[in-house]
Design a protein around this motif. Structure first.
Motif, PDB file in Angstrom:
ATOM      1  N   ASP A 175      -1.762   8.370   5.493  1.00 26.99           N
ATOM      2  CA  ASP A 175      -2.022   9.083   6.757  1.00 26.99           C
ATOM      3  C   ASP A 175      -3.517   9.127   7.061  1.00 26.99           C
ATOM      4  O   ASP A 175      -3.910   9.203   8.228  1.00 26.99           O
ATOM      5  CB  ASP A 175      -1.480  10.519   6.684  1.00 26.99           C
ATOM      6  N   ALA A 176      -4.333   9.120   6.009  1.00 29.97           N
ATOM      7  CA  ALA A 176      -5.787   9.158   6.192  1.00 29.97           C
ATOM      8  C   ALA A 176      -6.370   7.749   6.353  1.00 29.97           C
ATOM      9  O   ALA A 176      -7.595   7.581   6.392  1.00 29.97           O
ATOM     10  CB  ALA A 176      -6.439   9.868   5.006  1.00 29.97           C
ATOM     11  N   GLY A 177      -5.502   6.757   6.422  1.00 29.03           N
ATOM     12  CA  GLY A 177      -5.983   5.391   6.634  1.00 29.03           C
ATOM     13  C   GLY A 177      -6.368   4.662   5.365  1.00 29.03           C
ATOM     14  O   GLY A 177      -7.049   3.634   5.400  1.00 29.03           O
ATOM     15  N   ILE A 178      -5.946   5.195   4.222  1.00 25.57           N
ATOM     16  CA  ILE A 178      -6.217   4.541   2.933  1.00 25.57           C
ATOM     17  C   ILE A 178      -4.954   3.791   2.532  1.00 25.57           C
ATOM     18  O   ILE A 178      -3.883   4.404   2.443  1.00 25.57           O
ATOM     19  CB  ILE A 178      -6.604   5.593   1.872  1.00 25.57           C
ATOM     20  N   ASP A 179      -5.047   2.501   2.296  1.00 27.89           N
ATOM     21  CA  ASP A 179      -3.808   1.763   2.025  1.00 27.89           C
ATOM     22  C   ASP A 179      -3.781   1.082   0.664  1.00 27.89           C
ATOM     23  O   ASP A 179      -2.827   0.384   0.335  1.00 27.89           O
ATOM     24  CB  ASP A 179      -3.519   0.740   3.138  1.00 27.89           C
ATOM     25  N   LYS A 180      -4.826   1.328  -0.139  1.00 24.20           N
ATOM     26  CA  LYS A 180      -4.820   0.711  -1.480  1.00 24.20           C
ATOM     27  C   LYS A 180      -5.251   1.716  -2.540  1.00 24.20           C
ATOM     28  O   LYS A 180      -6.075   2.589  -2.279  1.00 24.20           O
ATOM     29  CB  LYS A 180      -5.773  -0.488  -1.506  1.00 24.20           C
ATOM     30  N   VAL A 181      -4.668   1.571  -3.723  1.00 23.32           N
ATOM     31  CA  VAL A 181      -5.080   2.367  -4.887  1.00 23.32           C
ATOM     32  C   VAL A 181      -5.222   1.420  -6.080  1.00 23.32           C
ATOM     33  O   VAL A 181      -4.808   0.264  -6.009  1.00 23.32           O
ATOM     34  CB  VAL A 181      -4.061   3.482  -5.218  1.00 23.32           C
ATOM     35  N   TRP A 182      -5.805   1.939  -7.150  1.00 27.01           N
ATOM     36  CA  TRP A 182      -6.009   1.114  -8.341  1.00 27.01           C
ATOM     37  C   TRP A 182      -4.975   1.460  -9.404  1.00 27.01           C
ATOM     38  O   TRP A 182      -4.620   2.627  -9.582  1.00 27.01           O
ATOM     39  CB  TRP A 182      -7.432   1.306  -8.873  1.00 27.01           C
ATOM     40  N   GLU A 183      -4.511   0.422 -10.097  1.00 23.68           N
ATOM     41  CA  GLU A 183      -3.554   0.610 -11.191  1.00 23.68           C
ATOM     42  C   GLU A 183      -3.956  -0.282 -12.361  1.00 23.68           C
ATOM     43  O   GLU A 183      -4.600  -1.323 -12.180  1.00 23.68           O
ATOM     44  CB  GLU A 183      -2.139   0.241 -10.734  1.00 23.68           C
ATOM     45  N   LEU A 184      -3.537   0.138 -13.523  1.00 25.54           N
ATOM     46  CA  LEU A 184      -3.790  -0.622 -14.749  1.00 25.54           C
ATOM     47  C   LEU A 184      -2.484  -1.256 -15.200  1.00 25.54           C
ATOM     48  O   LEU A 184      -1.501  -0.560 -15.464  1.00 25.54           O
ATOM     49  CB  LEU A 184      -4.312   0.341 -15.824  1.00 25.54           C
ATOM     50  N   HIS A 185      -2.485  -2.580 -15.231  1.00 22.27           N
ATOM     51  CA  HIS A 185      -1.319  -3.315 -15.706  1.00 22.27           C
ATOM     52  C   HIS A 185      -1.782  -4.462 -16.602  1.00 22.27           C
ATOM     53  O   HIS A 185      -2.772  -5.131 -16.272  1.00 22.27           O
ATOM     54  CB  HIS A 185      -0.506  -3.880 -14.542  1.00 22.27           C
ATOM     55  N   ASN A 186      -1.068  -4.679 -17.672  1.00 16.33           N
ATOM     56  CA  ASN A 186      -1.423  -5.735 -18.627  1.00 16.33           C
ATOM     57  C   ASN A 186      -2.876  -5.635 -19.061  1.00 16.33           C
ATOM     58  O   ASN A 186      -3.561  -6.649 -19.249  1.00 16.33           O
ATOM     59  CB  ASN A 186      -1.136  -7.115 -18.032  1.00 16.33           C
ATOM     60  N   GLY A 187      -3.357  -4.405 -19.169  1.00 21.29           N
ATOM     61  CA  GLY A 187      -4.711  -4.184 -19.662  1.00 21.29           C
ATOM     62  C   GLY A 187      -5.812  -4.415 -18.653  1.00 21.29           C
ATOM     63  O   GLY A 187      -6.990  -4.362 -19.012  1.00 21.29           O
ATOM     64  N   ARG A 188      -5.450  -4.652 -17.385  1.00 20.56           N
ATOM     65  CA  ARG A 188      -6.489  -4.901 -16.364  1.00 20.56           C
ATOM     66  C   ARG A 188      -6.291  -3.996 -15.162  1.00 20.56           C
ATOM     67  O   ARG A 188      -5.180  -3.870 -14.645  1.00 20.56           O
ATOM     68  CB  ARG A 188      -6.412  -6.361 -15.878  1.00 20.56           C
ATOM     69  N   TRP A 189      -7.396  -3.380 -14.730  1.00 23.86           N
ATOM     70  CA  TRP A 189      -7.354  -2.574 -13.511  1.00 23.86           C
ATOM     71  C   TRP A 189      -7.375  -3.495 -12.299  1.00 23.86           C
ATOM     72  O   TRP A 189      -8.117  -4.474 -12.271  1.00 23.86           O
ATOM     73  CB  TRP A 189      -8.564  -1.646 -13.435  1.00 23.86           C
ATOM     74  N   GLY A 190      -6.542  -3.172 -11.328  1.00 23.99           N
ATOM     75  CA  GLY A 190      -6.558  -3.962 -10.091  1.00 23.99           C
ATOM     76  C   GLY A 190      -6.112  -3.118  -8.916  1.00 23.99           C
ATOM     77  O   GLY A 190      -5.507  -2.048  -9.084  1.00 23.99           O
ATOM     78  N   GLU A 191      -6.446  -3.594  -7.718  1.00 19.97           N
ATOM     79  CA  GLU A 191      -6.115  -2.865  -6.508  1.00 19.97           C
ATOM     80  C   GLU A 191      -4.724  -3.279  -6.038  1.00 19.97           C
ATOM     81  O   GLU A 191      -4.415  -4.473  -6.005  1.00 19.97           O
ATOM     82  CB  GLU A 191      -7.139  -3.217  -5.429  1.00 19.97           C
ATOM     83  N   VAL A 192      -3.917  -2.315  -5.680  1.00 22.33           N
ATOM     84  CA  VAL A 192      -2.587  -2.625  -5.171  1.00 22.33           C
ATOM     85  C   VAL A 192      -2.351  -1.852  -3.871  1.00 22.33           C
ATOM     86  O   VAL A 192      -2.896  -0.775  -3.665  1.00 22.33           O
ATOM     87  CB  VAL A 192      -1.462  -2.282  -6.171  1.00 22.33           C
ATOM     88  N   GLU A 193      -1.549  -2.442  -3.037  1.00 20.81           N
ATOM     89  CA  GLU A 193      -1.216  -1.792  -1.767  1.00 20.81           C
ATOM     90  C   GLU A 193      -0.283  -0.613  -2.020  1.00 20.81           C
ATOM     91  O   GLU A 193       0.590  -0.688  -2.886  1.00 20.81           O
ATOM     92  CB  GLU A 193      -0.536  -2.819  -0.867  1.00 20.81           C
ATOM     93  N   ILE A 194      -0.469   0.453  -1.267  1.00 19.83           N
ATOM     94  CA  ILE A 194       0.445   1.597  -1.368  1.00 19.83           C
ATOM     95  C   ILE A 194       1.750   1.227  -0.677  1.00 19.83           C
ATOM     96  O   ILE A 194       1.760   0.900   0.505  1.00 19.83           O
ATOM     97  CB  ILE A 194      -0.165   2.847  -0.707  1.00 19.83           C
ATOM     98  N   ARG A 195       2.829   1.269  -1.450  1.00 15.71           N
ATOM     99  CA  ARG A 195       4.153   1.070  -0.843  1.00 15.71           C
ATOM    100  C   ARG A 195       5.054   2.191  -1.314  1.00 15.71           C
ATOM    101  O   ARG A 195       5.294   2.323  -2.512  1.00 15.71           O
ATOM    102  CB  ARG A 195       4.742  -0.272  -1.284  1.00 15.71           C
ATOM    103  N   ILE A 196       5.521   2.988  -0.394  1.00 15.63           N
ATOM    104  CA  ILE A 196       6.388   4.102  -0.796  1.00 15.63           C
ATOM    105  C   ILE A 196       7.610   4.155   0.106  1.00 15.63           C
ATOM    106  O   ILE A 196       7.667   3.495   1.111  1.00 15.63           O
ATOM    107  CB  ILE A 196       5.644   5.465  -0.761  1.00 15.63           C
TER     108      ILE A 196
END
Ligand SMILES: [Zn+2]
Ligand SMILES: [Zn+2]
Length: 280
Positions: A259-280
């Motif tokens: 709602d605030a116009g932020i569409d990506k967050v960071w997640e840690l997978h397979n030992g690496r941090w990366g940016e992923v799109e918010i999908r809910i």
């Protein structure tokens, strides 16, 4: 599995969480999380329950036992939630660097008065009221100023991967004085702190712990437009202390971000941090 079903900030009975580490991992698996991080508190300056010199090894041993046991069901990570207390007890403490963490969270939960007596600024509000009377003569402004001063020291200190709950004092301060968050001196402190996070070599947590009970996330909803403008790298965590809260407030918070116009967050997978799109 649903995307964005992750949590990298949690507690258990090695610190002030209310169940064994394995019970939290079981809950995370049952809730369908794809990744889960255990981050007990480093040693408190007060008697509250936290890791102690003789329990760090047990903590990591138990984590690695569970990591192996659940390796086909969930990605497990281990960290620490490290307090900035003073020039010695902070995320730069050499001891922490010797521990097998995947990442660390840097946060502030304590301030000290001029007599060097520590007060927890977090958690139970009744205790907060007792402590502020006992240690600070009910001077809420002084406690808030010290919280943000400690937070500035934490950011200057660095050496952590995630800045935990940046304006956590907002909850107990506003329960103490409902008008406080609108006062210009408070807004200036919180604004300056959030601005100071821009360009840091760490992720900034959006902490959902108090959303269901108090309708508050950290950083507060009112700061999300600024967070977006600054382009902070966000990771959404529940900071759960109870097994029924491993996903508490998470979906609603992701919606608030969108709602605030932020569409990506960071997640840690397979030992690496990366940016992923918010999908809910
Ligand atoms: Zn915390
Ligand atoms: Zn925590």
């Amino acid at each position: 599995m649903k995307l964005n079903h992750t949590n990298y900030h949690s507690h258990c009975d090695f610190c002030d969480g209310h169940a064994p580490m394995q019970a939290f991992v079981e809950a995370a698996v049952a809730e369908g999380l794809t990744a889960y991080g255990v981050t007990s508190h480093t040693t408190f300056p007060t008697p509250g329950k936290s890791l102690q010199p003789d329990t760090y090894k047990l903590y990591f041993d138990e984590f690695f036992r569970l990591k192996e046991l659940y390796r086909n069901r969930i990605e497990l990570y281990v960290g620490l939630e490290i307090d900035y207390l003073d020039e010695v007890r902070n995320p730069r403490l050499q001891f922490y660097g010797t521990l097998p963490t995947d990442y660390t969270i840097g946060a502030v939960h304590f301030v000290a008065n001029e007599r060097g007596e520590w007060m927890c600024t977090d958690g139970n509000h009744e205790r907060f009221r007792e402590n502020i009377a006992l240690y600070f003569g009910n001077d809420i402004r002084r406690v808030v100023e010290l919280f943000y001063a400690q937070s500035r020291c934490l950011i200057a200190c660095g050496n952590f991967d995630i800045h935990g709950h940046p304006d956590k004092i907002a909850l107990n301060a506003s329960l103490f004085d409902p008008a406080i968050l609108q006062e210009s001196w408070y807004e200036e402190l919180a604004y300056n702190h959030i601005c100071s996070l821009a360009g840091g070599d760490f992720l900034v947590e959006v902490n959902t712990k108090a959303l269901e009970q108090h309708n508050r996330i950290f950083p507060g909803i009112e700061w999300l437009p600024l967070v977006r403008r600054l382009g902070l790298k966000l990771v959404v965590n529940t900071d759960c202390h109870d097994t029924d809260k491993v996903l508490s407030g998470r979906v609603a918070t992701l919606q608030l971000l969108r709602d605030a116009g932020i569409d990506k967050v960071w997640e840690l997978h397979n030992g690496r941090w990366g940016e992923v799109e918010i999908r809910i």
